[in-house]
Design a protein around this motif. Structure first.
Motif, PDB file in Angstrom:
ATOM      1  N   GLY A  68       3.869  10.284  -6.917  1.00 20.37           N
ATOM      2  CA  GLY A  68       4.890  10.707  -7.885  1.00 20.37           C
ATOM      3  C   GLY A  68       4.295  10.957  -9.256  1.00 20.37           C
ATOM      4  O   GLY A  68       4.615  11.947  -9.927  1.00 20.37           O
ATOM      5  N   LEU A  69       3.393  10.084  -9.674  1.00 20.97           N
ATOM      6  CA  LEU A  69       2.736  10.240 -10.971  1.00 20.97           C
ATOM      7  C   LEU A  69       1.878  11.507 -11.002  1.00 20.97           C
ATOM      8  O   LEU A  69       1.929  12.280 -11.968  1.00 20.97           O
ATOM      9  CB  LEU A  69       1.880   9.011 -11.268  1.00 20.97           C
ATOM     10  CG  LEU A  69       1.122   8.993 -12.586  1.00 20.97           C
ATOM     11  CD1 LEU A  69       2.112   8.936 -13.748  1.00 20.97           C
ATOM     12  CD2 LEU A  69       0.178   7.815 -12.628  1.00 20.97           C
ATOM     13  N   LEU A  70       1.120  11.734  -9.951  1.00 19.98           N
ATOM     14  CA  LEU A  70       0.293  12.942  -9.892  1.00 19.98           C
ATOM     15  C   LEU A  70       1.143  14.203  -9.834  1.00 19.98           C
ATOM     16  O   LEU A  70       0.800  15.226 -10.426  1.00 19.98           O
ATOM     17  CB  LEU A  70      -0.664  12.881  -8.693  1.00 19.98           C
ATOM     18  CG  LEU A  70      -1.787  11.848  -8.804  1.00 19.98           C
ATOM     19  CD1 LEU A  70      -2.569  11.785  -7.503  1.00 19.98           C
ATOM     20  CD2 LEU A  70      -2.710  12.163  -9.959  1.00 19.98           C
ATOM     21  N   PHE A  71       2.273  14.162  -9.145  1.00 21.65           N
ATOM     22  CA  PHE A  71       3.168  15.314  -9.086  1.00 21.65           C
ATOM     23  C   PHE A  71       3.745  15.602 -10.472  1.00 21.65           C
ATOM     24  O   PHE A  71       3.816  16.753 -10.910  1.00 21.65           O
ATOM     25  CB  PHE A  71       4.293  15.046  -8.071  1.00 21.65           C
ATOM     26  CG  PHE A  71       5.210  16.199  -7.868  1.00 21.65           C
ATOM     27  CD1 PHE A  71       4.780  17.324  -7.166  1.00 21.65           C
ATOM     28  CD2 PHE A  71       6.497  16.184  -8.376  1.00 21.65           C
ATOM     29  CE1 PHE A  71       5.627  18.395  -6.978  1.00 21.65           C
ATOM     30  CE2 PHE A  71       7.345  17.255  -8.197  1.00 21.65           C
ATOM     31  CZ  PHE A  71       6.909  18.368  -7.493  1.00 21.65           C
ATOM     32  N   LEU A  98       0.824  -1.205   0.000  1.00 21.59           N
ATOM     33  CA  LEU A  98       0.000   0.000   0.000  1.00 21.59           C
ATOM     34  C   LEU A  98       0.858   1.254   0.000  1.00 21.59           C
ATOM     35  O   LEU A  98       0.574   2.217  -0.732  1.00 21.59           O
ATOM     36  CB  LEU A  98      -0.935  -0.005   1.206  1.00 21.59           C
ATOM     37  CG  LEU A  98      -1.912   1.150   1.319  1.00 21.59           C
ATOM     38  CD1 LEU A  98      -2.875   1.160   0.142  1.00 21.59           C
ATOM     39  CD2 LEU A  98      -2.675   1.067   2.622  1.00 21.59           C
ATOM     40  N   ARG A  99       1.914   1.249   0.765  1.00 18.78           N
ATOM     41  CA  ARG A  99       2.820   2.402   0.785  1.00 18.78           C
ATOM     42  C   ARG A  99       3.510   2.604  -0.562  1.00 18.78           C
ATOM     43  O   ARG A  99       3.675   3.718  -1.030  1.00 18.78           O
ATOM     44  CB  ARG A  99       3.861   2.240   1.888  1.00 18.78           C
ATOM     45  CG  ARG A  99       3.306   2.439   3.260  1.00 18.78           C
ATOM     46  CD  ARG A  99       4.391   2.368   4.298  1.00 18.78           C
ATOM     47  NE  ARG A  99       3.832   2.559   5.623  1.00 18.78           N
ATOM     48  CZ  ARG A  99       4.532   2.557   6.713  1.00 18.78           C
ATOM     49  NH1 ARG A  99       5.834   2.364   6.661  1.00 18.78           N
ATOM     50  NH2 ARG A  99       3.955   2.733   7.880  1.00 18.78           N
ATOM     51  N   ILE A 100       3.892   1.491  -1.178  1.00 18.57           N
ATOM     52  CA  ILE A 100       4.532   1.588  -2.488  1.00 18.57           C
ATOM     53  C   ILE A 100       3.555   2.139  -3.526  1.00 18.57           C
ATOM     54  O   ILE A 100       3.900   3.031  -4.309  1.00 18.57           O
ATOM     55  CB  ILE A 100       5.086   0.211  -2.917  1.00 18.57           C
ATOM     56  CG1 ILE A 100       6.247  -0.201  -2.009  1.00 18.57           C
ATOM     57  CG2 ILE A 100       5.506   0.214  -4.379  1.00 18.57           C
ATOM     58  CD1 ILE A 100       6.710  -1.625  -2.208  1.00 18.57           C
ATOM     59  N   VAL A 101       2.337   1.631  -3.517  1.00 16.03           N
ATOM     60  CA  VAL A 101       1.321   2.112  -4.457  1.00 16.03           C
ATOM     61  C   VAL A 101       1.045   3.596  -4.231  1.00 16.03           C
ATOM     62  O   VAL A 101       0.966   4.376  -5.188  1.00 16.03           O
ATOM     63  CB  VAL A 101       0.034   1.277  -4.333  1.00 16.03           C
ATOM     64  CG1 VAL A 101      -1.110   1.907  -5.109  1.00 16.03           C
ATOM     65  CG2 VAL A 101       0.270  -0.144  -4.817  1.00 16.03           C
TER      66      VAL A 101
END
Length: 111
Positions: free
Chosen positions: A13-16, A4-7
């Motif tokens: 990161g993708l949203l940033f 869950l933390r990795i996801v």
């Protein structure tokens, strides 16, 4: 928990990255879509609350009419006193009967 933390880390990161590389007109379009989605979600929430309130309101009306049928419309009347006494005596008899069954079972088990 680690997955869950990795996801969450990958998604953030993708949203940033998307936030940095979105042009102004794309940003307005994205914001508009998010606002429309938020309004639809809010409307759906209000609709579901109305349905819940209608169910609870109908249940209250049924309970009220049942109590009026048993005890009568007036708060203090001969009918309400009689019904209250009958319910009290019936509950007491049911309690004493169940107690006698319970005590009888324990006495039988001991022998």
């Amino acid at each position: 928990m680690l997955i869950l933390r990795i996801v969450c880390g990958v998604m953030s990161g993708l949203l940033f990255y998307i936030g940095l590389n979105v042009y102004e007109d794309e940003s307005k379009n994205l914001k508009s879509r998010l606002e429309v989605w938020w309004i639809k979600l809010s409307d759906f929430e209000l609709l579901s609350r109305r349905k819940e309130l209608r169910v609870v309101d109908r249940f209250a009306v049924i309970c009220s009419s049942l109590l009026d049928w048993v005890f009568g419309k007036k708060l203090i009347s001969l009918r309400s006193i009689g019904a209250s006494m009958l319910v009290s005596v019936g509950t007491s008899i049911l309690f004493l009967w169940s107690l006698a069954l319970f005590v009888g079972e324990t006495v039988v088990r001991e022998f």
